[in-house]
Design an enzyme around this catalytic site. Sequence first.
Site, short mmCIF file in Angstrom:
data_model
loop_
_atom_site.label_atom_id
_atom_site.label_comp_id
_atom_site.label_asym_id
_atom_site.label_seq_id
_atom_site.Cartn_x
_atom_site.Cartn_y
_atom_site.Cartn_z
N SER A 108 0.80 -1.23 0.00
CA SER A 108 0.00 0.00 0.00
C SER A 108 0.83 1.28 0.00
O SER A 108 0.31 2.35 -0.32
CB SER A 108 -0.95 0.01 1.20
N LYS A 144 0.80 4.56 6.87
CA LYS A 144 0.25 5.38 5.80
C LYS A 144 0.86 6.77 5.89
O LYS A 144 1.57 7.11 6.83
CB LYS A 144 -1.27 5.50 5.91
#
Length: 205
Positions: free
Chosen positions: A48, A96
């Site tokens: 990701s 993230k």
Amino acid sequence: MSEQTVPVRKRPGWKFLRDLVIIVVAALLASFLVKAYLVRSFYIPSASMENTLLVGDRVLVNELVPGVVPVQRGDVVVFQDPGGWLGPGLGDDLIKRVIGLPGDTVSCCDTQGRLSVNGHPVDESYVVLQPGSDRVSLQDFSVTVPKGQLWVMGDNRYDSADSRAHGTVPVSDVVGRAFLTTWPVSRWTVLSRHGDVWDGVPDPS
């Protein structure tokens, strides 16, 4: 007059060993404290955050963020699963990039495919796009980040289940800011928050 020779006293062996033990114990204690309270290592399990971080990378995380040092837009942060982000057996932590701080309005996408924060378009050169697309997000959205929360997204926008899918992340769930890729050796690098991109974003009015 002849010079007198001053005898040199030898330090007893047990004192040398005592000092050595103290030094070793102090070093081990300092290392433990640093690892326990200041810096931790994390493993990257998913794609990701490509190409900033690859599967199998290890990163060092500064745990003074956000308790002592505030979170900034662009920071790559590790945070505990707020609930429902990870399936069984996938651990408790995620990584993230911080896109929106409390009070920010994050929206996507403008005519050039960029997201905007507080009306300011952001040119994210590090984002992995879908082939043939110039949009940094497949879906359109506009969100005002609640107090005490963060809007986070993966750099691999088309392969990241982030705030677009799960909502905001409590600042209190942030473990720290990733600042260095340490493994493999060929991937050693300082992780950038891309200040040239994010420092131009105005605070919410």
